[in-house]
Design a protein around this motif. Sequence first.
Motif, PDB file in Angstrom:
ATOM      1  N   MET A  64       0.820  -1.217   0.000  1.00 49.99           N
ATOM      2  CA  MET A  64       0.000   0.000   0.000  1.00 49.99           C
ATOM      3  C   MET A  64       0.854   1.268   0.000  1.00 49.99           C
ATOM      4  N   LEU A  65       1.955   1.260   0.727  1.00 46.13           N
ATOM      5  CA  LEU A  65       2.845   2.422   0.715  1.00 46.13           C
ATOM      6  C   LEU A  65       3.370   2.676  -0.694  1.00 46.13           C
ATOM      7  N   ILE A  66       3.810   1.624  -1.353  1.00 43.44           N
ATOM      8  CA  ILE A  66       4.332   1.762  -2.715  1.00 43.44           C
ATOM      9  C   ILE A  66       3.247   2.294  -3.661  1.00 43.44           C
ATOM     10  N   MET A  67       2.036   1.757  -3.545  1.00 44.51           N
ATOM     11  CA  MET A  67       0.938   2.204  -4.393  1.00 44.51           C
ATOM     12  C   MET A  67       0.581   3.665  -4.121  1.00 44.51           C
ATOM     13  N   GLY A  68       0.549   4.042  -2.845  1.00 42.33           N
ATOM     14  CA  GLY A  68       0.202   5.412  -2.492  1.00 42.33           C
ATOM     15  C   GLY A  68       1.168   6.414  -3.077  1.00 42.33           C
ATOM     16  N   GLU A  69       2.468   6.111  -3.003  1.00 45.75           N
ATOM     17  CA  GLU A  69       3.469   7.016  -3.553  1.00 45.75           C
ATOM     18  C   GLU A  69       3.381   7.079  -5.080  1.00 45.75           C
ATOM     19  N   ALA A  70       3.132   5.933  -5.702  1.00 39.87           N
ATOM     20  CA  ALA A  70       3.094   5.887  -7.167  1.00 39.87           C
ATOM     21  C   ALA A  70       1.842   6.543  -7.746  1.00 39.87           C
ATOM     22  N   LEU A  71       0.739   6.475  -7.010  1.00 39.87           N
ATOM     23  CA  LEU A  71      -0.536   6.951  -7.552  1.00 39.87           C
ATOM     24  C   LEU A  71      -0.931   8.341  -7.066  1.00 39.87           C
ATOM     25  N   ALA A  72      -0.049   9.027  -6.344  1.00 40.12           N
ATOM     26  CA  ALA A  72      -0.398  10.331  -5.770  1.00 40.12           C
ATOM     27  C   ALA A  72      -0.879  11.317  -6.830  1.00 40.12           C
ATOM     28  N   ARG A  73      -0.129  11.458  -7.902  1.00 43.16           N
ATOM     29  CA  ARG A  73      -0.506  12.440  -8.921  1.00 43.16           C
ATOM     30  C   ARG A  73      -1.722  12.005  -9.738  1.00 43.16           C
ATOM     31  N   PRO A  74      -1.770  10.774 -10.261  1.00 41.87           N
ATOM     32  CA  PRO A  74      -2.952  10.409 -11.062  1.00 41.87           C
ATOM     33  C   PRO A  74      -4.259  10.426 -10.265  1.00 41.87           C
ATOM     34  N   LEU A  75      -4.237   9.987  -9.011  1.00 39.03           N
ATOM     35  CA  LEU A  75      -5.463   9.991  -8.218  1.00 39.03           C
ATOM     36  C   LEU A  75      -5.891  11.415  -7.861  1.00 39.03           C
ATOM     37  N   SER A  76      -4.935  12.268  -7.578  1.00 41.49           N
ATOM     38  CA  SER A  76      -5.270  13.671  -7.299  1.00 41.49           C
ATOM     39  C   SER A  76      -5.879  14.329  -8.532  1.00 41.49           C
ATOM     40  N   ALA A  77      -5.358  13.976  -9.704  1.00 43.31           N
ATOM     41  CA  ALA A  77      -5.866  14.563 -10.943  1.00 43.31           C
ATOM     42  C   ALA A  77      -7.314  14.162 -11.204  1.00 43.31           C
ATOM     43  N   VAL A  78      -7.696  12.953 -10.797  1.00 45.22           N
ATOM     44  CA  VAL A  78      -9.068  12.486 -11.007  1.00 45.22           C
ATOM     45  C   VAL A  78     -10.063  13.398 -10.301  1.00 45.22           C
ATOM     46  N   PHE A  79      -9.712  13.851  -9.103  1.00 44.41           N
ATOM     47  CA  PHE A  79     -10.650  14.633  -8.297  1.00 44.41           C
ATOM     48  C   PHE A  79     -10.502  16.144  -8.496  1.00 44.41           C
ATOM     49  N   VAL A  80      -9.289  16.637  -8.537  1.00 47.71           N
ATOM     50  CA  VAL A  80      -9.100  18.095  -8.532  1.00 47.71           C
ATOM     51  C   VAL A  80      -8.146  18.562  -9.622  1.00 47.71           C
ATOM     52  N   GLY A  81      -8.031  17.811 -10.700  1.00 44.44           N
ATOM     53  CA  GLY A  81      -7.135  18.189 -11.778  1.00 44.44           C
ATOM     54  C   GLY A  81      -7.511  19.484 -12.461  1.00 44.44           C
ATOM     55  N   TYR A  82      -8.755  19.927 -12.268  1.00 43.93           N
ATOM     56  CA  TYR A  82      -9.225  21.162 -12.906  1.00 43.93           C
ATOM     57  C   TYR A  82      -8.685  22.426 -12.234  1.00 43.93           C
ATOM     58  N   ASP A  83      -8.079  22.290 -11.055  1.00 41.57           N
ATOM     59  CA  ASP A  83      -7.577  23.448 -10.305  1.00 41.57           C
ATOM     60  C   ASP A  83      -6.092  23.221  -9.998  1.00 41.57           C
ATOM     61  N   PRO A  84      -5.171  23.856 -10.737  1.00 41.28           N
ATOM     62  CA  PRO A  84      -3.733  23.579 -10.573  1.00 41.28           C
ATOM     63  C   PRO A  84      -3.218  23.772  -9.149  1.00 41.28           C
ATOM     64  N   GLU A  85      -3.625  24.845  -8.500  1.00 43.88           N
ATOM     65  CA  GLU A  85      -3.132  25.108  -7.147  1.00 43.88           C
ATOM     66  C   GLU A  85      -3.633  24.049  -6.164  1.00 43.88           C
ATOM     67  N   LEU A  86      -4.907  23.712  -6.249  1.00 43.01           N
ATOM     68  CA  LEU A  86      -5.470  22.674  -5.387  1.00 43.01           C
ATOM     69  C   LEU A  86      -4.842  21.322  -5.698  1.00 43.01           C
ATOM     70  N   PHE A  87      -4.575  21.059  -6.969  1.00 43.29           N
ATOM     71  CA  PHE A  87      -3.944  19.804  -7.381  1.00 43.29           C
ATOM     72  C   PHE A  87      -2.571  19.638  -6.738  1.00 43.29           C
ATOM     73  N   GLU A  88      -1.738  20.673  -6.795  1.00 41.49           N
ATOM     74  CA  GLU A  88      -0.394  20.579  -6.217  1.00 41.49           C
ATOM     75  C   GLU A  88      -0.449  20.415  -4.700  1.00 41.49           C
ATOM     76  N   MET A  89      -1.412  21.093  -4.041  1.00 42.13           N
ATOM     77  CA  MET A  89      -1.574  20.942  -2.603  1.00 42.13           C
ATOM     78  C   MET A  89      -1.950  19.497  -2.256  1.00 42.13           C
ATOM     79  N   THR A  90      -2.835  18.915  -3.047  1.00 37.55           N
ATOM     80  CA  THR A  90      -3.299  17.550  -2.803  1.00 37.55           C
ATOM     81  C   THR A  90      -2.171  16.546  -3.007  1.00 37.55           C
ATOM     82  N   VAL A  91      -1.399  16.707  -4.081  1.00 37.48           N
ATOM     83  CA  VAL A  91      -0.283  15.790  -4.343  1.00 37.48           C
ATOM     84  C   VAL A  91       0.743  15.856  -3.211  1.00 37.48           C
TER      85      VAL A  91
END
Length: 442
Positions: A327-354
Amino acid sequence: MKIQLSDRFTYSKLFRFTLPSVIMMVFTSIYGVVDGFFVSNFVGKTPFAAVNFIMPVLMILGTVGFMFGAGGSALMARTMGQGDDAGARRLFSLFVYVTVVLGVILGALGFIFLRPIAAWLGAEGEMLENCVLYGRIILPALPALMLQYEFQSFFITAERPQLGLIVTVIAGVANMVLDALLTAVFPFGLGGAALATAISQSLGGIIPLFYFGRENSSRLRLCRTTLDWKALLKACTNGSSELMSNISMSVVGMLYNGQLIRYAGEDGVAAYGVLMYVSMIFMAIFIGYSTGMAPVVSFHFGADNRDELRSLYRKSLVIILSVSGAMLIMGEALARPLSAVFVGYDPELFEMTVGGFLIYSFSFLFAGTAIFGSAFFTALNDGLTSALISFLRTLVFQVAAVLIFPLIWDLNGIWLSIVAAEVMAAVVTAAFLFGKRKKFHY
């Protein structure tokens, strides 16, 4: 071939028996995730923040179902292990009936007091109105939601985990389809997302009533029973850790939201919501395994099968620790793609989430130990130890960390606090597991 509680469990058999429970918990977690995805992408950032803000309040009201599910299952499985199936059916019926009554009462109270509660927690303006709208549509389904939580454990105790999986999949798919229809296709907005969740929760709670309400091929069914206060107290004691865990997580969620509004504003609440959605799915794997394993432990504890109890304990530790690393490995690998699914429309919020995601993922390495330990002691009918682990993990350690760490590391301190809390909880759990091994002969 059907797997029974009395079987000797190999790794393969343990995996097959607990897999339906894991999938059930994952699908249950998807409710909030699907709501969040559609609300964030098709309704707006403020309604998305409102859903995350009010969800802890709704979860607190539904926790009674977890309590009777975990605590009642431990008592019923132990009764079965002692050879009293008729007594287990009476206990099962008692817990179901009491849950329905409590669900109606709590749902009505929540509906009445939702607005002042949301305002007291800090919601105002548009966010307050969205909190009230979302909550008041979902609350009439609270009795069914509590039953759904309860039946997740009861299906396993009845030796029918596959049927529980089918019911949960039906409810989960209904939620996905209705969310898409009522937010993306038809413009019902936040109210549509809430209605989709309420309908799917109702399916998850009501369908099992039809199965257990008639003659069936499982070891449990609804029947006439009596008001057994001693059994209710024992179930509440056994399940107090699950009750405490869910209440504490909700209370801590409110505290996190308050801290995030202070340090990062509405964007912080939205970012935390994304982390919670992913965490819910990851934690569901630990919870699902522990829930599926618990009735087996209770049965062999009641039957005094010490060799099998030791085997289950050792195999479970290997499974939990292996999954934690993955799970640790998956969490680190999927941080950006999963964040993009939810808040990819807002660059500042996206970077905060990642940024939060990359820190938060380290909590997955330790969380499974405490979740398993709490469920294991519940299964052994040691509700006090189980509750203490949950209380420390979900309330004491997290509250202390989230209040102190931001003073040192600002926003990153909020993400770090959950990691620190899970590390401390894992240490405490390991101490209890080691210290009580001779008392319970595992």
